[in-house]
Write a protein that holds these residues in place. Structure first.
Motif, mmCIF file in Angstrom:
data_model
loop_
_atom_site.group_PDB
_atom_site.id
_atom_site.type_symbol
_atom_site.label_atom_id
_atom_site.label_comp_id
_atom_site.label_asym_id
_atom_site.label_seq_id
_atom_site.Cartn_x
_atom_site.Cartn_y
_atom_site.Cartn_z
ATOM 1 N N GLY A 43 0.801 -1.223 0.000
ATOM 2 C CA GLY A 43 0.000 0.000 0.000
ATOM 3 C C GLY A 43 0.826 1.261 0.000
ATOM 4 N N ILE A 44 1.900 1.304 0.789
ATOM 5 C CA ILE A 44 2.707 2.519 0.864
ATOM 6 C C ILE A 44 3.467 2.744 -0.437
ATOM 7 C CG2 ILE A 44 4.688 1.350 1.907
ATOM 8 C CD1 ILE A 44 3.429 4.884 2.753
ATOM 9 N N LEU A 45 3.928 1.666 -1.082
ATOM 10 C CA LEU A 45 4.642 1.820 -2.353
ATOM 11 C C LEU A 45 3.708 2.313 -3.445
ATOM 12 C CD1 LEU A 45 7.080 -1.237 -2.558
ATOM 13 C CD2 LEU A 45 7.495 1.058 -1.699
ATOM 14 N N ARG A 46 2.507 1.762 -3.514
ATOM 15 C CA ARG A 46 1.560 2.206 -4.537
ATOM 16 C C ARG A 46 1.132 3.656 -4.307
ATOM 17 N NH1 ARG A 46 -0.141 -3.245 -3.918
ATOM 18 N NH2 ARG A 46 -1.652 -2.660 -2.311
ATOM 19 N N THR A 47 0.995 4.040 -3.040
ATOM 20 C CA THR A 47 0.636 5.431 -2.751
ATOM 21 C C THR A 47 1.754 6.379 -3.172
ATOM 22 O OG1 THR A 47 -0.854 4.832 -0.938
ATOM 23 C CG2 THR A 47 0.092 7.037 -0.892
ATOM 24 N N LEU A 48 2.984 6.048 -2.833
ATOM 25 C CA LEU A 48 4.112 6.896 -3.244
ATOM 26 C C LEU A 48 4.229 6.949 -4.762
ATOM 27 C CD1 LEU A 48 6.854 5.888 -0.640
ATOM 28 C CD2 LEU A 48 5.669 8.091 -0.825
ATOM 29 N N TRP B 66 -0.190 16.768 -3.561
ATOM 30 C CA TRP B 66 -1.112 16.811 -2.423
ATOM 31 C C TRP B 66 -1.873 18.137 -2.398
ATOM 32 C CZ3 TRP B 66 -1.845 19.755 1.982
ATOM 33 C CH2 TRP B 66 -2.702 19.194 2.950
ATOM 34 N N GLU B 67 -1.192 19.241 -2.620
ATOM 35 C CA GLU B 67 -1.865 20.543 -2.608
ATOM 36 C C GLU B 67 -2.893 20.664 -3.720
ATOM 37 O OE1 GLU B 67 1.333 23.276 -2.850
ATOM 38 O OE2 GLU B 67 1.847 23.179 -0.694
ATOM 39 N N GLU B 68 -2.628 20.008 -4.868
ATOM 40 C CA GLU B 68 -3.543 20.119 -6.004
ATOM 41 C C GLU B 68 -4.740 19.179 -5.882
ATOM 42 O OE1 GLU B 68 -1.151 19.238 -9.353
ATOM 43 O OE2 GLU B 68 -0.095 21.184 -9.375
ATOM 44 N N GLN B 69 -4.570 18.010 -5.271
ATOM 45 C CA GLN B 69 -5.607 16.987 -5.346
ATOM 46 C C GLN B 69 -6.208 16.588 -4.002
ATOM 47 O OE1 GLN B 69 -6.505 16.170 -8.362
ATOM 48 N NE2 GLN B 69 -4.785 17.185 -9.371
ATOM 49 N N ALA B 70 -5.600 16.937 -2.889
ATOM 50 C CA ALA B 70 -6.064 16.425 -1.592
ATOM 51 C C ALA B 70 -7.466 16.897 -1.262
ATOM 52 C CB ALA B 70 -5.087 16.843 -0.495
ATOM 53 N N GLU B 71 -7.791 18.131 -1.576
ATOM 54 C CA GLU B 71 -9.114 18.642 -1.231
ATOM 55 C C GLU B 71 -10.212 17.890 -1.972
ATOM 56 O OE1 GLU B 71 -11.564 22.887 -1.164
ATOM 57 O OE2 GLU B 71 -9.452 22.822 -1.753
ATOM 58 N N ARG B 72 -9.948 17.504 -3.220
ATOM 59 C CA ARG B 72 -10.940 16.785 -4.016
ATOM 60 C C ARG B 72 -10.921 15.284 -3.731
ATOM 61 N NH1 ARG B 72 -9.849 16.545 -9.244
ATOM 62 N NH2 ARG B 72 -12.040 16.495 -9.904
ATOM 63 N N ARG B 73 -9.885 14.794 -3.027
ATOM 64 C CA ARG B 73 -9.727 13.357 -2.813
ATOM 65 C C ARG B 73 -9.863 12.601 -4.134
ATOM 66 N NH1 ARG B 73 -7.823 14.752 1.460
ATOM 67 N NH2 ARG B 73 -8.192 13.764 3.482
ATOM 68 N N THR B 74 -9.071 13.016 -5.093
ATOM 69 C CA THR B 74 -9.138 12.466 -6.440
ATOM 70 C C THR B 74 -8.879 10.966 -6.434
ATOM 71 O OG1 THR B 74 -8.309 14.582 -7.256
ATOM 72 C CG2 THR B 74 -8.258 12.723 -8.784
ATOM 73 N N CYS B 75 -9.668 10.231 -7.203
ATOM 74 C CA CYS B 75 -9.504 8.777 -7.310
ATOM 75 C C CYS B 75 -8.330 8.464 -8.223
ATOM 76 C CB CYS B 75 -10.778 8.138 -7.861
ATOM 77 S SG CYS B 75 -12.157 8.185 -6.722
ATOM 78 N N VAL B 76 -7.257 7.977 -7.658
ATOM 79 C CA VAL B 76 -6.062 7.610 -8.408
ATOM 80 C C VAL B 76 -5.680 6.196 -8.007
ATOM 81 C CG1 VAL B 76 -3.671 8.211 -8.961
ATOM 82 C CG2 VAL B 76 -5.306 10.018 -8.412
ATOM 83 N N VAL B 77 -5.281 5.390 -8.965
ATOM 84 C CA VAL B 77 -4.963 3.994 -8.688
ATOM 85 C C VAL B 77 -3.878 3.903 -7.621
ATOM 86 C CG1 VAL B 77 -3.238 3.886 -10.549
ATOM 87 C CG2 VAL B 77 -4.342 1.793 -9.753
ATOM 88 N N GLY B 78 -4.133 3.091 -6.597
ATOM 89 C CA GLY B 78 -3.143 2.837 -5.560
ATOM 90 C C GLY B 78 -3.008 3.905 -4.507
ATOM 91 N N LEU B 79 -3.594 5.091 -4.721
ATOM 92 C CA LEU B 79 -3.389 6.195 -3.783
ATOM 93 C C LEU B 79 -4.371 6.088 -2.626
ATOM 94 C CD1 LEU B 79 -2.655 9.880 -4.777
ATOM 95 C CD2 LEU B 79 -3.865 9.304 -2.701
ATOM 96 N N ASP B 80 -3.823 5.975 -1.429
ATOM 97 C CA ASP B 80 -4.636 5.906 -0.217
ATOM 98 C C ASP B 80 -4.493 7.228 0.516
ATOM 99 O OD1 ASP B 80 -5.947 5.359 2.110
ATOM 100 O OD2 ASP B 80 -4.902 3.475 2.526
ATOM 101 N N TRP B 81 -5.567 8.015 0.513
ATOM 102 C CA TRP B 81 -5.520 9.334 1.139
ATOM 103 C C TRP B 81 -5.446 9.236 2.652
ATOM 104 C CZ3 TRP B 81 -4.306 13.325 -1.674
ATOM 105 C CH2 TRP B 81 -4.634 13.361 -3.037
#
Length: 908
Positions: A681-686, A747-762
């Motif tokens: 999980g951490i590798l896919r998020t990074l 993070w600054e561009e997408q965190a507020e929208r919680r954008t759905c990105v493969v592997g990214l765990d907010w």
């Protein structure tokens, strides 16, 4: 087709009583190491999943209920399912869609108009029909040139069907579509008001115009498949009264209780359904017709052939009293037991499967892939911004599409011989070789055509994903399998020539290039010296000549940017061996010490294990089979399952039950590490943070809906070569220490929208991620990211359980010599507290570790990023885990194999 039972064709005379398990491959202990490597380069490669085209024939249709329609037809996922977000696909989600459609249609046409037309109520619209028609209309609107006159007429007949007939067809289309379905068990009463009319509509015969398309012969194909060709007329569904004429077909429809009743009447016995069916068919062939006056002679004539050799003796007896009872049993089954049945006709079914192949750009699709696009639309999620591009010229012509289908069928035949039926015999290998020789000329022609497109038509990288739907892509895999067969048959000269051709082309199967280099170098080192003319050289000079060539092959493999990193270690190892054999001067030898693999340091952590007593419910932790196994553990109450329960001394309140990973994580935290039990999980998020703009950069054909979380080619071998420049540039930026800035920007561009990105765990805190990339050496992080970019789909599993890091502000812990024992201090609580060899005081009854050597202790104290694979007593490393340990070790990242052992066992 891994993990799935493949039905044997009738030609194999397979009973089905004794399922032979595929024997495990055993390697001779005396086998040369290089020969072993060459075999593994071919044998261990996971074949791509075979198409659903030939795997949908299931003899028994009533094993599922109506609720089974909500389950996926296969456990595998298509490219589209990987790219779309995970959405609910159960009945609740479908009802939510129906409500959404109702509200949407009311807004569009006004409530009065919709009520008058009755278009919004249940039974007038369905997610299944909407998704099916979306695929059909999209394909016909953009790629209608792929279908002939007869097929377009069939599509027109489909549009003219009533909604209820369309709904029934689509629901059967998603089930075991080549099987018979009992009409009295279909259900769907909430969606189909008049089931009989819908069935009659589907079974109505319709006329078709004559097709002007020419018949084509495809290389490697035995004969055109039976059934899929449209004739002068067609039906969407078949009638059981017209097609079920043999006892074998009719008896396959019976449930077990029904079969027992029929077997009792026929006075036959059996332990299971298979034995009962065989006994019933045997009795039908041998018993006389006395007492069955209603049996017609015409029925007997039609069904005599179904009894096979059993009836040979009966046919010699011309007595009118000895008549076969097949026809009676068929009539009895169809009238008294099952009733009328319905089955989708083969020709329209295969045509609609072709439509889905064109729409989804995949030879596989499931119900989930059919409906996920629509469900993603109402999921109320935010998706990345990218350019949607769907090319309409993937298949240049109808003949190209048909050849691709034929190539897939040929590939399936080869996989059946080599993969699905155990170790192939010599006849099977010869069959594969015959197909290989027939396909090879056509493969070379298509290679030249595709190279011309790459040079003159496609922009850089544009054709990478499209080529997966080219017949040449399938033929290239057949060439790869043919090279393997040539090696098995000891035709090493021909194998070397094919490997050379495969490496000369750079358009197909880039992920296999490393294995081709490995095998080619092995052949040059061991076999080519005796196969090629010496040209005046002595035997020893001939061997050295080919070893030099093998050395150049390995060097070319390392310099090839498309060769994946997982192959580098074996190529480097062969280079060092060849240079030693050739006595290359030390100053000219390669030095790979900077990427030398180190065995993972082993650490044994002792803790308190919890086992369940014989009278204690285990809450599903252990299966009955695990409980019944012989227990060889020194602790007789300890189970043999790999899932174990432990006590966590750092929990609040203390000593709460936890997993073995959580127990070990508490131990590492006591040493000053921060960490997660995240596996990959951490590798896919990074990776999602660091490669966000690379993932969603414009590339034709990989973004076909606005609801994707990644490009369609991410899980294929087309992702890396089509973005080679961008990936290498990003890896260089990461190696230069810019990872933190990239993470912060995304993070600054997408965190507020919680954008759905493969592997990214907010859920991961951004400050933790920034600490991680700051503690992680840039070059090592870039190496791991490059491995994910090259094989994101294959490397998703096997990542070590624990990811640990020491914040940059934390000073390195002191190093103690190996002779320093772990001290015990009872303290005020009277509970021993262990002191780790690195000097950290562990709380209370925290788990203790074995004392490492001085070099190991120094490595641990200096490690700022650490991966730990946790194994309990009965757990073992898998192949994918070993691969990740090698990759991480080769990148210079500290890796530990943490073995948990119980110093105390508590029975609860």
């Amino acid at each position: 087709m891994r993990g799935r039972l493949i039905q044997h064709p009738k030609s194999t005379n397979f009973d089905g009583d004794k399922l032979e398990q595929r024997p495990l491959k055993r390697l001779k202990k005396t086998e040369d190491e290089d020969e072993l490597l060459g075999r593994l380069a071919f044998d261990t490669e996971v074949p791509p999943s075979s198409p659903n085209i030939t795997a949908r024939n299931v003899p028994n249709s009533d094993a599922e209920s109506d609720n089974d329609d909500l389950q996926p037809t296969t456990e595998r996922q298509t490219d589209l399912e990987f790219a779309l977000p995970p959405v609910k696909s159960d009945r609740e989600a479908i009802e939510e869609y129906e409500a959404f459609r109702a509200a949407e249609e009311v807004v569009d046409g006004g409530i009065v108009g919709r009520l008058g037309q009755r278009k919004w109520i249940k039974g007038k619209s369905s997610i299944y029909v909407d998704a099916f028609n979306l695929a059909l209309e999209t394909v016909l609107g953009e790629e209608g040139h792929l279908f002939d006159e007869a097929e377009m007429t069939l599509f027109g007949c489909w549009r003219a069907l009533s909604y209820e007939a369309q709904y029934l067809y689509v629901r059967l289309f998603l089930r075991k579509t080549s099987a018979w379905h009992r009409i009295n068990r279909l259900g769907y009463h909430g969606d189909i008001a008049d089931l009989e009319t819908a069935i009659t509509d589907l079974q109505e015969s319709r006329l078709l115009p004559e097709s002007t398309a020419e018949q084509q012969d495809n290389p490697g194909e035995l004969a055109p498949p039976e059934g899929p060709t449209l004739g002068s007329s067609f039906t969407f569904a078949d009638r059981s009264e017209e097609h079920i004429t043999t006892l074998e077909e009719a008896s396959s429809l019976l449930l077990l209780d029904e079969l027992k009743g029929l077997a009792k009447e026929a006075k036959v016995t059996g332990k299971n359904k298979t034995e009962l069916l065989k006994a019933l068919r045997r009795a039908s062939g041998k018993q006389t017709g006395l007492g069955w006056a209603s049996l017609k002679r015409s029925d007997t004539a039609d069904t005599t052939a179904s009894t096979g050799s059993i009836m040979e003796d009966e046919s010699r007896d011309s007595s009118p009293h000895r008549e076969n009872r097949d026809a009676h049993f068929v009539r009895k089954i169809m009238s008294d037991t099952t009733g009328s049945c319905i089955r989708l006709s083969v020709a329209p079914l295969k045509l609609f499967e072709r439509v889905h192949l064109v729409f989804y750009r995949s030879t596989e699709w499931t119900e989930k892939s059919l409906t996920t696009i629509i469900l993603a639309r109402i999921s109320r999620r935010n998706f990345p911004e990218y350019i949607v591009s769907r090319s309409a010229d993937i298949f240049s012509s109808r003949s190209s599409l048909l050849e691709f289908e034929a190539a897939v069928r040929t590939q399936y035949r080869i996989d059946t011989i080599l993969e699905f039926n155990g170790n192939p015999n010599r006849d099977g290998l010869q069959q594969v070789l015959d197909i290989f020789e027939e396909v090879q000329p056509r493969w070379r022609v298509l290679l030249r055509e595709e190279q011309r497109k790459e040079d003159s038509i496609y922009e850089i990288g544009e054709g990478a994903y499209l080529r997966r739907l080219s017949p040449a892509w399938v033929y290239t895999r057949i060439m790869h399998k043919g090279a393997y067969v040539l090696g098995k048959l000891r035709h090493h000269a021909e194998e070397h020539a094919i490997l050379t051709e495969l490496l000369q082309q750079r358009l197909f199967h880039a992920s296999r290039r490393g294995s081709w280099y490995q095998r080619k170098a092995l052949l040059e080192e061991h076999y080519k010296a005796t196969l090629e003319p010496k040209e005046g050289r002595s035997d020893e000079a001939q061997k050295k000549h080919w070893k030099r060539i093998a050395l150049r092959t390995c060097e070319n493999g390392l310099q090839d940017q498309e060769v994946h990193l997982i192959y580098h270690y074996d190529l480097q190892k062969r280079i060092l061996k060849l240079e030693k054999q050739l006595k290359v001067p030390k100053r000219l030898q390669h030095d790979f010490s900077h990427v030398k693999l180190a065995k993972p340091v082993e650490r044994v952590v002792y803790g308190t294990q919890v086992v369940r007593g014989p009278d204690t419910p285990d809450n599903g932790r252990r299966s009955s089979s695990a409980q019944g196994r012989r227990n060889s553990s020194p602790h007789p109450l300890r189970g043999r399952s790999t899932k174990t329960t432990w006590l966590d001394p750092a929990s609040s309140p203390p000593n709460q039950e936890c997993s073995v990973e959580a127990m070990c994580l508490s131990y590492y935290r006591a040493l000053g590490y921060k960490g997660f039990h995240a596996e990959g999980g951490i590798l896919r998020t990074l990776f999602a943070y660091l490669f966000y703009d690379v993932l969603f950069a414009y590339l034709p054909n990989v973004f076909q809906t606005p609801y994707q979380t990644c490009p369609l080619d991410l899980h294929t071998d087309a992702f890396y070569p089509s973005r080679l420049s961008e990936i290498n540039t990003r890896c260089a930026e990461i190696a230069n220490g810019e990872a933190g800035a990239i993470v912060r920007r995304v993070w600054e561009e997408q965190a507020e929208r919680r954008t759905c990105v493969v592997g990214l765990d907010w859920a991961f805190d951004v400050e933790d991620l920034l600490e991680i990339v700051q503690a992680w050496e840039g070059e090592a992080l870039a190496t791991v990211c490059k491995v994910l970019a090259q094989e994101y789909g294959q490397r998703g599993g096997g990542v070590p359980d624990l990811f640990l890091w020491r914040p940059p502000s934390t000073t390195a812990l002191p190093v103690f010599p190996a002779t320093t024992p772990a001290t015990l201090d009872t303290g005020s609580t009277g509970i021993p507290a262990a002191t780790d060899p690195a000097g950290a005081q562990l709380p209370g009854n925290a788990p203790k570790a074995e004392v490492p050597t001085p070099s190991e202790s120094r490595q641990r104290s200096e490690a700022r990023v650490l991966f730990a694979e946790v194994k309990s007593e009965n757990d073992r490393l898998s192949d994918t885990q070993r691969l990740w340990l090698s990759v991480l070790g080769g990148a210079g990242i500290a890796v530990e194999l943490c073995r948990a052992e119980a110093s105390e066992v508590v029975v609860r």
